[in-house]
Design a protein around this motif. Structure first.
Motif, PDB file in Angstrom:
ATOM      1  N   VAL A 272      53.553  20.557  47.554  1.00  0.00           N
ATOM      2  CA  VAL A 272      54.065  21.539  46.823  1.00  0.00           C
ATOM      3  C   VAL A 272      55.656  21.560  47.196  1.00  0.00           C
ATOM      4  O   VAL A 272      56.153  21.254  48.187  1.00  0.00           O
TER       5      VAL A 272
ATOM      6  N   GLN B 262      58.613  25.241  43.772  1.00  0.00           N
ATOM      7  CA  GLN B 262      57.339  25.837  43.522  1.00  0.00           C
ATOM      8  C   GLN B 262      56.828  26.686  44.560  1.00  0.00           C
ATOM      9  O   GLN B 262      56.309  27.743  44.112  1.00  0.00           O
ATOM     10  N   LEU B 263      57.042  26.382  45.993  1.00  0.00           N
ATOM     11  CA  LEU B 263      56.755  27.309  46.801  1.00  0.00           C
ATOM     12  C   LEU B 263      57.445  28.589  46.519  1.00  0.00           C
ATOM     13  O   LEU B 263      57.004  29.748  46.907  1.00  0.00           O
TER      14      LEU B 263
ATOM     15  N   ARG C 184      58.703  29.936  44.045  1.00  0.00           N
ATOM     16  CA  ARG C 184      58.204  30.685  42.996  1.00  0.00           C
ATOM     17  C   ARG C 184      56.924  31.537  43.288  1.00  0.00           C
ATOM     18  O   ARG C 184      56.629  32.657  42.851  1.00  0.00           O
ATOM     19  N   LEU C 185      55.896  30.705  44.150  1.00  0.00           N
ATOM     20  CA  LEU C 185      54.948  31.455  44.480  1.00  0.00           C
ATOM     21  C   LEU C 185      55.106  32.405  45.453  1.00  0.00           C
ATOM     22  O   LEU C 185      54.587  33.618  45.543  1.00  0.00           O
TER      23      LEU C 185
ATOM     24  N   TRP D 267      59.452  37.562  48.796  1.00  0.00           N
ATOM     25  CA  TRP D 267      58.654  37.668  49.739  1.00  0.00           C
ATOM     26  C   TRP D 267      59.611  38.676  50.902  1.00  0.00           C
ATOM     27  O   TRP D 267      58.882  39.219  51.731  1.00  0.00           O
TER      28      TRP D 267
ATOM     29  N   LEU E 256      49.892  34.065  50.702  1.00  0.00           N
ATOM     30  CA  LEU E 256      49.209  33.215  49.578  1.00  0.00           C
ATOM     31  C   LEU E 256      48.057  32.241  49.699  1.00  0.00           C
ATOM     32  O   LEU E 256      47.221  31.933  49.041  1.00  0.00           O
TER      33      LEU E 256
ATOM     34  N   ARG F  89      46.321  31.606  46.269  1.00  0.00           N
ATOM     35  CA  ARG F  89      47.265  30.886  45.305  1.00  0.00           C
ATOM     36  C   ARG F  89      47.959  29.591  45.813  1.00  0.00           C
ATOM     37  O   ARG F  89      48.518  28.779  45.252  1.00  0.00           O
ATOM     38  N   LEU F  90      47.772  29.346  47.059  1.00  0.00           N
ATOM     39  CA  LEU F  90      48.310  28.424  47.909  1.00  0.00           C
ATOM     40  C   LEU F  90      47.056  27.608  48.632  1.00  0.00           C
ATOM     41  O   LEU F  90      46.412  28.111  49.321  1.00  0.00           O
TER      42      LEU F  90
ATOM     43  N   ASP G 152      49.109  30.905  38.374  1.00  0.00           N
ATOM     44  CA  ASP G 152      50.462  31.562  38.906  1.00  0.00           C
ATOM     45  C   ASP G 152      50.728  32.507  39.629  1.00  0.00           C
ATOM     46  O   ASP G 152      51.641  33.278  39.279  1.00  0.00           O
ATOM     47  N   GLY G 153      49.380  33.383  40.161  1.00  0.00           N
ATOM     48  CA  GLY G 153      49.845  34.615  40.797  1.00  0.00           C
ATOM     49  C   GLY G 153      49.752  35.662  40.091  1.00  0.00           C
ATOM     50  O   GLY G 153      50.180  36.807  40.704  1.00  0.00           O
TER      51      GLY G 153
END
Length: 484
Positions: free
Chosen positions: A5, A9-10, A12-13, A17, A39, A44-45, A437-438
């Motif tokens: 990842v 990308q991380l 966005r996830l 936070w 995550l 999601r991860l 995508d969460g």
């Protein structure tokens, strides 16, 4: 080879936070580590994925590298990250834990766990006599090698009859028996979808279907379902016509997880739009046998198919028992033969004994399924009553069939609620498990496949942790339990 990842990308996830509950009482690195654990907890991860380098993630999040270094160290200490000098860091779970059906990491020993992550019933009492009868039939098959790539003829005839009884003439040559509905979907994807092919799915949809599509590296587009109304006909048809996906995966009969039932006219229009766009429809009928409250079920979607564009999959997991791994594909006879050829690279055939058990259960389908419907209606009503009493702020549409409720929560707390519920002995499948995508953090799937008393107990526990959730600090992550 593990996947990786990237920093963007991380980022966005992770989203906001730094605004998670309890953020002001914890340093930046602890909040970042907690967000990564979150995550992992809601799926999601993925596990075994390589995280971005510290500098890359720091640049993506616009924070100091020192903060990322400390967060990675905290994740290694809690068992959620493993690192090798010069090679990188990979996600993992603490020792002694596993991924549960909800995607949450939990100890192996769950002595008092109410599992609402699995939407399936226990076996019916008729299973044991059906198994005894099947063993008496088995000697007829022992003189051969036992390989039947499309299934034994008795079972294919029984499945074909069930379609004919629903108004869809079907021959045994149009049926292929598989090791469950998920296996059926996997074989169809192997045949009909090239790697990185385009697919349209509903949102929300069945998580394991998304996993199968991910394995094919499919490019997925979604059609959102409304909580109350289900499919928006104009938007669904426009999505097919404009994007022209190679496949569309739909669950028109008591959709999982929403319970919606697609109307007759839309089924016909979807088939027409798919033909015009060159799209094959994969129709999942896992719940078609489970209408509740006398709800009439429309004819099969394949009824409107004139060009072999509809491939139907189904199985016995929902109306009968998940431990009986019997599913099937209904398609044109040439498609079934191509599926059988593709199957050789996966497995040779389904177990003969299991297929014989299925034959006997289908012969008694009227009695078995009627009892299942009565049982499910009672359990659904008990769950609805408990939710109305303890969580009246949640919005739920009463499903007309199937085995699940799709609840809209009073805030985007689905994953946090699932983590908190785990601590009080309730396993949940949070909303993001059913989308991409969460998304879907305001939703939660609640199956009504457990006894009514367990469902009521589960709601009481969920309500208690929901009340505490707004006042809670950062999540507490359990250590592995030691039982001697």
């Amino acid at each position: 080879m593990t996947s990786q990842v990237r920093g963007g990308q991380l980022a966005r996830l992770l989203g906001q936070w730094h605004a998670l509950p309890g953020r002001r009482r914890s340093p930046d690195y602890a909040a970042l580590a907690a967000a990564v654990r979150g995550l992992l907890a809601d799926g999601r991860l993925p596990l075994g994925v390589r995280l971005p380098a510290e500098r890359e993630l720091a640049e993506a999040l616009r924070i100091s590298r020192t903060t990322v270094t400390a967060a990675y160290r905290a994740l290694r200490e809690s068992g959620h990250l493993t690192s090798r000098r010069g090679a990188g860091s990979w996600t993992m779970l603490p020792g002694g834990h596993r991924v549960a059906s909800s995607g949450l990491w939990t100890p192996q020993d769950d002595l008092d766990m109410i599992d609402l992550g699995i939407a399936a019933l226990a076996a019916p009492p008729e299973l044991v006599p059906a198994t005894r009868a099947a063993t008496e039939d088995l000697p007829r098959y022992l003189g051969s090698a036992g390989y039947h790539p499309t299934g034994i003829i008795e079972l294919r005839e029984a499945i074909a009859r069930s379609y004919a009884e629903r108004g869809l003439p079907t021959s045994p040559e149009q049926i292929m028996v598989t090791n469950g509905t998920q296996h059926a979907l996997d074989l169809v994807l192997r045949l009909a979808l090239a790697p990185a092919g385009s697919v349209l799915v509903e949102s929300p949809t069945y998580p394991n279907a998304l996993a199968a599509l991910a394995a094919r590296r499919a490019r997925i587009a979604t059609h959102g379902l409304a909580l109350d109304a289900g499919w928006d006909a104009d938007l669904l048809l426009a999505s097919i016509r404009q994007s022209r996906p190679r496949l569309a995966y739909l669950i028109p009969d008591f959709q999982n997880p929403t319970g919606h039932l697609m109307p007759v006219d839309l089924r016909e229009r979807v088939v027409g739009a798919a033909h015009a766009a060159g799209t094959d429809l994969v129709v999942d009928e896992s719940f078609v046998d489970l209408p509740l409250d006398g709800t009439p079920v429309p004819p099969p979607t394949a009824t409107f198919d004139r060009h072999s564009r509809v491939i139907t999959i189904g199985g016995m997991s929902k109306p009968y028992w998940g431990g009986l791994r019997i599913g099937w594909v209904r398609a044109s006879a040439p498609q079934v033969q191509r599926l059988a050829a593709a199957r050789i690279g996966v497995d040779m055939s389904s177990p003969v004994l299991d297929q014989l058990v299925a034959v006997h259960l289908l012969a008694d389908a009227a009695t078995i399924v009627a009892a299942r419907r009565t049982q499910l209606a009672h359990q659904r009503d008990a769950l609805l009553a408990a939710l109305a009493e303890r969580l009246p702020q949640w919005r739920v549409t009463v499903p007309r069939g199937g085995v699940t409720l799709w609840a809209e929560l009073d805030g985007p707390v689905s994953s946090a609620l699932a983590r908190a519920a785990e601590e009080v002995g309730v396993r949940l499948a949070p909303g993001p498990r059913f989308g991409l995508d969460g998304t879907l953090e305001r939703f939660l799937r609640l199956p009504f496949t457990l006894p009514a008393a367990d469902l009521v107990d589960a709601v009481h526990r969920i309500a208690a942790v929901r009340y505490d959730l707004d006042r809670a600090g950062r999540p507490q992550w359990r250590e592995p339990s030691v039982i001697a």
